[in-house]
Design a protein around this motif. Sequence first.
Motif, PDB file in Angstrom:
ATOM      1  N   CYS A  31       0.840  -1.206   0.000  1.00  0.00           N
ATOM      2  CA  CYS A  31       0.000   0.000   0.000  1.00  0.00           C
ATOM      3  C   CYS A  31       0.878   1.261   0.000  1.00  0.00           C
ATOM      4  O   CYS A  31       1.643   1.491   0.939  1.00  0.00           O
ATOM      5  CB  CYS A  31      -0.922   0.004   1.210  1.00  0.00           C
ATOM      6  SG  CYS A  31      -1.979   1.470   1.281  1.00  0.00           S
ATOM      7  N   ILE A  81     -18.185   3.760  -2.813  1.00  0.00           N
ATOM      8  CA  ILE A  81     -17.360   2.559  -2.924  1.00  0.00           C
ATOM      9  C   ILE A  81     -18.136   1.413  -2.296  1.00  0.00           C
ATOM     10  O   ILE A  81     -18.598   1.519  -1.159  1.00  0.00           O
ATOM     11  CB  ILE A  81     -16.004   2.740  -2.199  1.00  0.00           C
ATOM     12  CG1 ILE A  81     -15.208   3.881  -2.845  1.00  0.00           C
ATOM     13  CG2 ILE A  81     -15.211   1.434  -2.211  1.00  0.00           C
ATOM     14  CD1 ILE A  81     -13.963   4.272  -2.069  1.00  0.00           C
ATOM     15  N   SER A 115     -12.595  -4.742 -14.080  1.00  0.00           N
ATOM     16  CA  SER A 115     -11.181  -5.047 -13.859  1.00  0.00           C
ATOM     17  C   SER A 115     -10.993  -5.572 -12.445  1.00  0.00           C
ATOM     18  O   SER A 115     -11.644  -5.100 -11.512  1.00  0.00           O
ATOM     19  CB  SER A 115     -10.331  -3.781 -14.059  1.00  0.00           C
ATOM     20  OG  SER A 115      -8.977  -4.017 -13.707  1.00  0.00           O
ATOM     21  N   GLY A 118      -9.041  -1.797  -9.224  1.00  0.00           N
ATOM     22  CA  GLY A 118      -9.665  -0.496  -9.407  1.00  0.00           C
ATOM     23  C   GLY A 118      -8.666   0.612  -9.194  1.00  0.00           C
ATOM     24  O   GLY A 118      -7.519   0.520  -9.630  1.00  0.00           O
ATOM     25  N   SER A 119      -9.073   1.663  -8.485  1.00  0.00           N
ATOM     26  CA  SER A 119      -8.201   2.812  -8.256  1.00  0.00           C
ATOM     27  C   SER A 119      -7.001   2.457  -7.394  1.00  0.00           C
ATOM     28  O   SER A 119      -5.985   3.143  -7.434  1.00  0.00           O
ATOM     29  CB  SER A 119      -8.994   3.963  -7.623  1.00  0.00           C
ATOM     30  OG  SER A 119      -9.546   3.551  -6.386  1.00  0.00           O
ATOM     31  N   THR A 120      -7.107   1.392  -6.620  1.00  0.00           N
ATOM     32  CA  THR A 120      -5.984   0.850  -5.857  1.00  0.00           C
ATOM     33  C   THR A 120      -6.052  -0.668  -5.947  1.00  0.00           C
ATOM     34  O   THR A 120      -7.088  -1.230  -6.312  1.00  0.00           O
ATOM     35  CB  THR A 120      -6.019   1.281  -4.369  1.00  0.00           C
ATOM     36  OG1 THR A 120      -7.219   0.774  -3.783  1.00  0.00           O
ATOM     37  CG2 THR A 120      -5.962   2.791  -4.213  1.00  0.00           C
ATOM     38  N   LYS A 123      -8.927  -2.698  -4.329  1.00  0.00           N
ATOM     39  CA  LYS A 123     -10.285  -2.544  -4.849  1.00  0.00           C
ATOM     40  C   LYS A 123     -10.360  -3.082  -6.278  1.00  0.00           C
ATOM     41  O   LYS A 123      -9.364  -3.110  -6.992  1.00  0.00           O
ATOM     42  CB  LYS A 123     -10.706  -1.068  -4.832  1.00  0.00           C
ATOM     43  CG  LYS A 123     -10.854  -0.515  -3.424  1.00  0.00           C
ATOM     44  CD  LYS A 123     -11.293   0.913  -3.424  1.00  0.00           C
ATOM     45  CE  LYS A 123     -10.066   1.750  -3.595  1.00  0.00           C
ATOM     46  NZ  LYS A 123     -10.196   3.134  -3.269  1.00  0.00           N
ATOM     47  N   LEU A 125     -12.711  -2.799  -9.993  1.00  0.00           N
ATOM     48  CA  LEU A 125     -13.570  -1.857 -10.708  1.00  0.00           C
ATOM     49  C   LEU A 125     -14.793  -2.585 -11.249  1.00  0.00           C
ATOM     50  O   LEU A 125     -14.669  -3.590 -11.949  1.00  0.00           O
ATOM     51  CB  LEU A 125     -12.807  -1.189 -11.847  1.00  0.00           C
ATOM     52  CG  LEU A 125     -13.591  -0.176 -12.684  1.00  0.00           C
ATOM     53  CD1 LEU A 125     -14.060   0.991 -11.812  1.00  0.00           C
ATOM     54  CD2 LEU A 125     -12.741   0.322 -13.841  1.00  0.00           C
ATOM     55  N   GLN A 127     -19.066  -1.997 -12.798  1.00  0.00           N
ATOM     56  CA  GLN A 127     -20.016  -1.077 -13.401  1.00  0.00           C
ATOM     57  C   GLN A 127     -21.419  -1.615 -13.168  1.00  0.00           C
ATOM     58  O   GLN A 127     -21.664  -2.824 -13.266  1.00  0.00           O
ATOM     59  CB  GLN A 127     -19.782  -0.906 -14.895  1.00  0.00           C
ATOM     60  CG  GLN A 127     -20.741   0.113 -15.505  1.00  0.00           C
ATOM     61  CD  GLN A 127     -20.462   0.369 -16.959  1.00  0.00           C
ATOM     62  OE1 GLN A 127     -19.838  -0.429 -17.643  1.00  0.00           O
ATOM     63  NE2 GLN A 127     -20.930   1.498 -17.452  1.00  0.00           N
ATOM     64  N   ASP A 136     -15.888   1.447  -7.472  1.00  0.00           N
ATOM     65  CA  ASP A 136     -14.898   0.556  -6.872  1.00  0.00           C
ATOM     66  C   ASP A 136     -15.584  -0.352  -5.867  1.00  0.00           C
ATOM     67  O   ASP A 136     -16.537   0.041  -5.208  1.00  0.00           O
ATOM     68  CB  ASP A 136     -13.816   1.354  -6.126  1.00  0.00           C
ATOM     69  CG  ASP A 136     -12.716   1.880  -7.046  1.00  0.00           C
ATOM     70  OD1 ASP A 136     -12.512   1.300  -8.130  1.00  0.00           O
ATOM     71  OD2 ASP A 136     -12.068   2.875  -6.664  1.00  0.00           O
TER      72      ASP A 136
END
Length: 141
Positions: A31, A81, A115, A118-120, A123, A125, A127, A136
């Motif tokens: 992280c 989220i 995916s 996600g943003s990290t 997480k 992704l 939809q 996320d």
Amino acid sequence: MSVVDLGVVRNISINEESLITVTITPTYSGCPAMDMISANIKIELATHGLKNVNVITVLSPAWTTDWMSEAGKNKLREYGIAPPLSKQQACRKELFADEAIPCPRCNSYHTKRISEFGSTACKALYQCNDCKEPFDYFKCH
């Protein structure tokens, strides 16, 4: 949302010299936010006059979403989220198993994973097929 809500803060102790030690565990071992989290803890405590602070990062035991508070999960949802679901609903041994993750905006279960990340890295992704919004999902681990 706080690092306490996320379960990142594992312990706080004060020794006889009034040294405050805050033990933190990252949501995953790589992280990139841990240095900033550590600095923010020291800054926040300093604003309350507590300057003799040591922040220690430990990797074992590994962080788990079980350490998140219900209030923290609700705050994630309010922020957009999807919080981790209970293990019997979402955590599976297969890496790419289909999971029924509700959209944090409209609560629809008609969602699809876009995916695995996600943003990290902690997480994924997704939809929503109903409201079409991406979001996320804080992966259960």
